[in-house]
Design an enzyme around this catalytic site. Structure first.
Site, PDB file in Angstrom:
ATOM      1  N   ASP A 243       0.858  -1.179   0.000  1.00 17.17           N
ATOM      2  CA  ASP A 243       0.000   0.000   0.000  1.00 17.17           C
ATOM      3  C   ASP A 243       0.902   1.239   0.000  1.00 17.17           C
ATOM      4  O   ASP A 243       2.027   1.190   0.494  1.00 17.17           O
ATOM      5  CB  ASP A 243      -0.909   0.000   1.239  1.00 17.17           C
ATOM      6  CG  ASP A 243      -2.134   0.887   1.058  1.00 17.17           C
ATOM      7  OD1 ASP A 243      -3.252   0.332   0.894  1.00 17.17           O
ATOM      8  OD2 ASP A 243      -1.990   2.121   1.076  1.00 17.17           O
ATOM      9  N   ASP A 292      -7.671  -5.210  -4.605  1.00 14.88           N
ATOM     10  CA  ASP A 292      -8.885  -4.501  -4.208  1.00 14.88           C
ATOM     11  C   ASP A 292      -8.598  -2.995  -4.215  1.00 14.88           C
ATOM     12  O   ASP A 292      -8.465  -2.356  -3.167  1.00 14.88           O
ATOM     13  CB  ASP A 292      -9.325  -4.961  -2.815  1.00 14.88           C
ATOM     14  CG  ASP A 292     -10.681  -4.398  -2.411  1.00 14.88           C
ATOM     15  OD1 ASP A 292     -11.375  -3.846  -3.284  1.00 14.88           O
ATOM     16  OD2 ASP A 292     -11.041  -4.505  -1.222  1.00 14.88           O
ATOM     17  N   CYS A 332     -14.860  -1.334  -7.375  1.00 13.30           N
ATOM     18  CA  CYS A 332     -15.970  -0.682  -6.683  1.00 13.30           C
ATOM     19  C   CYS A 332     -16.491   0.497  -7.498  1.00 13.30           C
ATOM     20  O   CYS A 332     -17.236   1.330  -6.979  1.00 13.30           O
ATOM     21  CB  CYS A 332     -15.556  -0.235  -5.284  1.00 13.30           C
ATOM     22  SG  CYS A 332     -14.189   0.937  -5.251  1.00 13.30           S
TER      23      CYS A 332
END
Length: 386
Positions: A243, A292, A332
């Site tokens: 990340d 994700d 998403c």
């Protein structure tokens, strides 16, 4: 109530909860933002009750198809119905999305429950005007120890509302700790992304962890605070979390310690695309990868660019998998339909045999309405590279 006349009613009659400005008989500019209005067709037939915002492309959001007062009793009934839904389908769950906007027929209202802390978002002008009543009802019905208002999302700016973030009740001296799939996670409702945690993938994380073989080694890309990674680690796999946020990785490390899984976890602050390119160039292959990412597509105008981003990411991920390796990949972005997402994955798989293991969506606490496709935003696909 003020009256609004529609010149086009087909979408509303089919069950949608939005009325766009070009579906109105006249201009909405004379109405007060957030005012409750009754909707009629040109034959003077009553259609619904909703709230209006003359400054938004979505002029009216429907609250009821009955002629009724939108008062505290109405809101109490809707909130209790949403709570009872979660009690029925998620019995014993300490944390979930308690109210999901249109999905619970309360457009513009989001309520996430993290143990005994609730986080509230009022995203529209109409719901903002009902905010004080809603907050009082939530306090009475749920009895939380703390209430956080996270009205810091850009959606509010489209409605002409200011951004704000407040602790309205209680303290957060001790951050809430939630349970998901037997794992514990500390959540920061004030400064974490969204409302502090991504609840919509809970059931998908548990399902993917069941597919992972013990002893495998994998990646959790865009790992945030480590929910996917720790689900994999609990299946006795090793996982590296990647990340760009140092703070997120620090919280992920804390969550690993909280579950005594730190020995199976590594943490890397890096750009995911750059990291994956190095893995492919160096020939480092993995047993599983989770991707994700945040939404790459924020509006219809950048669908093409967003799909290119998803394609690059997933093509790299597939190249970084061993034969037999598993990929859990998500989007998403509402504007990227399931068909678009599957077509993109099919293109990425050219040159390799890839089988679909599962196609999933958001969790049951984010109920999607059939007539409102905007409520059905999450795509999550499990594949195996043969």
């Amino acid at each position: 109530m003020d009256r609004v006349v529609l010149r086009r009613t087909s979408r509303l009659n089919e069950g949608h909860l939005w009325v766009f400005s070009n579906e109105l008989q006249g201009s909405p500019r004379g109405y007060a933002p957030g005012a409750i209005v009754e909707l009629y067709d040109r034959q003077d037939n009553f259609l619904a009750v909703g709230y209006i915002n003359p400054h938004s492309l979505i002029s009216v959001r429907i609250l009821s198809r009955k002629r009724e007062e939108i008062d505290a009793d109405f809101l109490r009934r809707r909130i209790i119905k949403a709570v009872e839904y979660r009690k029925r389908f998620l019995p014993g769950k300490d944390s979930c999305r308690m109210i999901y906007s249109e999905g619970d027929l309360l457009p513009g209202l989001i309520v996430d429950k993290y143990n005994d802390v609730i986080v509230v978002q009022t995203l529209t002008y109409g719901m903002e005007r009902l905010k004080d009543t809603v907050l009082s009802l939530l306090d009475d019905i749920l009895g939380p120890s703390a209430i956080v208002l996270r009205n810091d999302t850009a959606i509010r700016q489209l409605e002409g509302l200011p951004l704000e973030r407040q602790l309205l009740k209680g303290t957060l001296d001790n951050l809430p700790v939630i349970t998901e799939g037997g794992l514990r996670f500390e959540v920061d409702p004030m400064s974490g992304q969204k409302t502090g945690f991504f609840l919509d993938q809970a059931q998908n994380r548990e399902a993917f962890a069941r597919l992972i073989e013990p002893g495998g080694r994998g990646l959790d890309l865009f790992s945030y605070t480590g929910a996917w990674a720790l689900a994999a680690a609990s299946a006795r796999a090793g996982v590296t979390m990647v990340d760009t946020s140092e703070k997120a990785l620090q919280m992920a490390s804390k969550n690993a310690l909280l579950n005594n899984l730190q020995h199976r976890c590594d943490f890397l602050q890096d750009d995911v695309f750059d990291f994956l390119k190095r893995q492919v160039q160096d020939g480092n292959l993995y047993d599983f990868i989770v991707s994700d990412p945040p939404a790459f597509v924020k509006s219809r105008t950048n669908i093409r660019d967003g799909l290119r981003g998803y394609a690059e990411l997933n093509a790299l991920a597939m190249k970084a998998l061993k034969s037999g390796g598993l990929l859990a990949t998500s989007s998403c972005s509402y504007h990227v339909t399931r068909g678009m997402f599957m077509d993109m994955l099919t293109h990425c798989a050219i040159g390799r045999d890839v089988c679909i293991l599962d196609i999933r969506c958001q969790g049951i606490d984010h109920p999607g309405l059939l007539a409102v496709p905007e409520t059905q935003y999450l795509k999550c696909v499990f594949v195996q590279v043969i």
